[in-house]
Enzyme design. Structure first.
Site, mmCIF file in Angstrom:
data_model
loop_
_atom_site.group_PDB
_atom_site.id
_atom_site.type_symbol
_atom_site.label_atom_id
_atom_site.label_comp_id
_atom_site.label_asym_id
_atom_site.label_seq_id
_atom_site.Cartn_x
_atom_site.Cartn_y
_atom_site.Cartn_z
ATOM 1 N N GLY B 64 54.928 104.152 -0.231
ATOM 2 C CA GLY B 64 55.706 103.272 0.636
ATOM 3 C C GLY B 64 55.436 103.483 2.123
ATOM 4 N N ILE B 89 61.935 112.998 -1.287
ATOM 5 C CA ILE B 89 60.807 113.114 -0.357
ATOM 6 C C ILE B 89 61.206 112.547 1.006
ATOM 7 C CG2 ILE B 89 58.375 112.492 0.043
ATOM 8 C CD1 ILE B 89 58.947 114.306 -2.494
ATOM 9 N N CYS B 148 66.817 101.230 0.507
ATOM 10 C CA CYS B 148 66.918 101.951 1.776
ATOM 11 C C CYS B 148 68.218 101.569 2.460
ATOM 12 C CB CYS B 148 65.795 101.548 2.727
ATOM 13 S SG CYS B 148 64.193 101.795 2.058
ATOM 14 N N LYS B 183 61.294 95.472 -5.451
ATOM 15 C CA LYS B 183 61.566 96.612 -6.349
ATOM 16 C C LYS B 183 63.049 96.933 -6.344
ATOM 17 C CE LYS B 183 59.891 101.259 -7.486
ATOM 18 N NZ LYS B 183 58.832 102.253 -7.201
ATOM 19 N N GLY B 283 54.382 106.113 -13.215
ATOM 20 C CA GLY B 283 54.800 106.866 -12.031
ATOM 21 C C GLY B 283 54.689 108.360 -12.221
#
Lengths: 282, 321
Positions: B64, B89, B148, B183, B283
């Site tokens: 991303g 992360i 987000c 997503k 993933g």
């Protein structure tokens, strides 16, 4: 890639040694053969629990035979399963990974400082140094520390290699009472004339974080080059997941100031110059 | 490296010797097979070339990207859990411009589709990132991470609120002509409501699921195992949840769906397609076996051959409502 277990045996208490035949399965790297300080990711079980691979540094490297040895301590589910594997079993490994120790051409003395299981990559390193003919006999000095005498590993290996070995235990039942850092810092080596302070000496350290930080401080005080091998939880081992980061100080392009960036222990390390690490933040 | 760096001669040929067609079309992106590497688990592709022939993958969804680089969260960032892992992360990335200048030229050499995952802290930031990708050669599609927080308006995650989802996707839609995949976050009461908001706002496809919110505690130190306290759960532990959400969404929304969540094997991948996914993403499996994505392509091919499936599209959404 499947490696075959040639030997898997207990050394003492929770410490084990595993010998793996890796002939033909090692991944080609720019650096060529596996080198001390590099590691493998080992899948201890084909099932989903434990889920992730375990990083293990090389304890001994036999390039010709394609044999890698690791030294490990049983600390949880993954290493427990490892300890139960038998000769002839196969395990899935990825190796070699990461950036290992670099042995400077002009090095006159190698000072190896190891805490507990951190001694594992030091044996491979000492053998490599000896093999390269650098550091004449006796010019590898090793400081090993552990909680008790049963945590002092590889003493015989270093003697075989011809290194000078100093030992410290926290309970004082073997060698000096204290840690390997106390030992390294101790008065015997404070003598400015001592070879240990020779600018051509290089410190290599591996062990718990606090120990590495203390060794890095001493190296800085004495203005000696110091390489540390870090240990962090990892998922991928190849620099993709960004899970094993450590804060480092990098020079900016114009070299006027330093910026702090996260680097991956798996790919940019596990070996770093001690002065590159931000010890306060990690 | 095998053929890496060289465009495969078979480029464009989508049928193997025995005639199984694995190609799918997602939002106008022609994929040679339904297998994509998921964002955040495959770096910028380069990291995996020692293990995978990138030419064999349907697509690579890159880590991303945001308008400027991000340092990410302090460590520890990952922790192993039962049949999975948690990560926090913190969206560490090199920034969109560095990606275009430093990473994309490498990916252009491969015969695989490049999908750029992106995010922002505000609607404006989302729009800024997509504008930078306008008419950049080698980017075939966009995957929008809406999990987000919205910094400008109370830190609520875009993807947990249908109104915010609609607004941010609409705004991005106006700023790009590239195929737009949204997503979705699974951390919602009803994922089909968010899916509908994204569809109404002009999304071309949906990918689901992102990680499930979770945590782990060290009982010895009595501290959370992640510095960020909470993180995203991934791996086979979440597969049944993901599968159900894909099935539910496929029934409710008329958009192609990319199934994600704990896919470790080709069997898992086939399950997702039966549930209604037109493509899948691999993933966390990449961390366990860096060659997982390529093995899944091979496994799907064999499955089709053995089961007399001529075209993989036949099996999409076989499970009735």
């Amino acid at each position: 890639m499947q490696a075959i277990i040639l030997e898997n045996k207990k050394i003492i208490n929770s410490y084990y040694k595993m010998k793996l035949s890796c002939d033909g399965i090692l991944r080609p790297t720019a650096a060529g053969a596996p080198s001390p300080g590099q590691f493998m990711m080992i899948k201890v079980s084909p099932h989903y629990d434990p889920f992730l691979r375990r990083p293990m540094s090389f304890y001994r490297i036999d390039e010709k035979e394609g044999v890698l040895e690791i030294l490990y301590q049983v600390v949880g589910k993954g290493t427990e399963i490892m300890s139960e594997l038998k000769e002839g079993d196969s395990v899935d490994i990825l190796a070699p990974l990461g950036r290992g120790f670099s042995i400077p051409e002009k090095m006159e003395r190698a000072i190896l400082v190891a805490g507990g299981i951190g001694v594992a990559p030091m044996v491979a390193l000492a053998e490599k140094i000896r093999g390269k003919g650098q550091g004449a006999r006796g010019k590898i000095t090793v400081f090993i520390g552990g909680k008790t005498k049963n945590d002092i590993l590889c003493k015989e290996d270093f003697k075989r290699i011809g290194a000078k070995v100093y030992i410290a235990t926290e309970d004082g039942l073997m060698g000096k009472k204290g840690t390997c850092v106390d030992l390294f810092r101790s008065s015997e080596f404070e003598n400015p004339q001592s070879a240990i302070r020779n600018p051509q000496s290089v410190i290599f350290a591996c062990g718990p974080h606090g120990m590495l930080k203390a060794v890095a401080d001493i190296a800085k005080d004495r203005d000696m080059p110091c390489q540390v091998s870090l240990d962090k939880r990892m998922a991928c081992g190849t620099g993709a997941c960004l899970g094993c980061v450590v804060k480092t100080k990098q020079k900016t392009e114009d070299r006027r100031q330093k910026t702090e960036v996260y680097k991956c222990v798996c790919k940019d390390g596990p070996v770093f110059d001690a002065e590159e690490i931000n010890w306060e933040e990690t | 490296m095998k053929k890496s760096g060289v465009r495969s001669q078979e480029s464009g040929v989508r049928k193997n010797a025995r005639g199984t067609d694995l190609s799918v079309n997602i939002a106008g992106i022609e994929l040679k097979n339904p297998v994509m590497a998921a964002s955040g688990t495959f770096g910028y592709g380069e990291e995996y070339t020692p293990y995978v022939d990138l030419n064999k993958l349907g697509a690579i969804v890159v880590k991303g990207l945001s308008i400027t680089h991000r340092e990410g969260n302090p460590p520890p960032r990952i922790v192993e859990t039962t049949a999975g892992m948690l990560n926090s992360i913190g969206l560490q990335n090199i920034g969109i411009d560095s990606f275009i200048n430093e990473k994309l030229p490498f990916l252009r050499k491969y015969d695989t589709k490049v999908i750029v995952n992106f995010f922002g802290d505000s609607i404006d930031e989302y729009c800024e990132v997509v504008k930078r990708m306008d008419s950049v050669d080698g980017i075939h599609g966009l995957e929008m991470n809406i999990s987000c927080p919205n910094k400008q308006e109370g830190w609520l995650e875009f993807g947990t609120n249908p109104d915010l989802t609609f607004r941010v996707v609409s705004a991005v839609r106006k700023n790009t002509k590239l195929p737009l995949i949204v997503k979705l976050s699974p951390n919602v009461t009803d994922i089909t409501v968010i899916a509908k908001a994204a569809a109404d706002a002009g999304a071309d496809a949906l990918s689901l699921i992102n990680t499930l919110s979770g945590m782990a505690i060290d009982i010895r130190t009595r501290k959370p195992k992640l510095a960020n306290i909470i993180g995203g759960l991934s791996g086979p532990a979440i597969k049944p949840v993901a599968l159900k959400m894909v099935w539910q969404t496929a029934k409710a929304i008329k958009l192609p769906i990319i199934g994600i969540g704990g896919i470790m094997t080709y069997e898992d991948a086939i399950e997702f397609m039966l549930a209604g996914a037109s493509a899948i993403q691999v993933g966390t499996a990449n961390f366990i076996d860096p060659a997982a994505s390529e093995k899944i392509v091979d496994g799907m091919k064999s499955y089709c051959e053995q089961n007399g499936i001529k075209d993989i599209n036949e099996i999409i959404g076989c499970i009735p409502a």
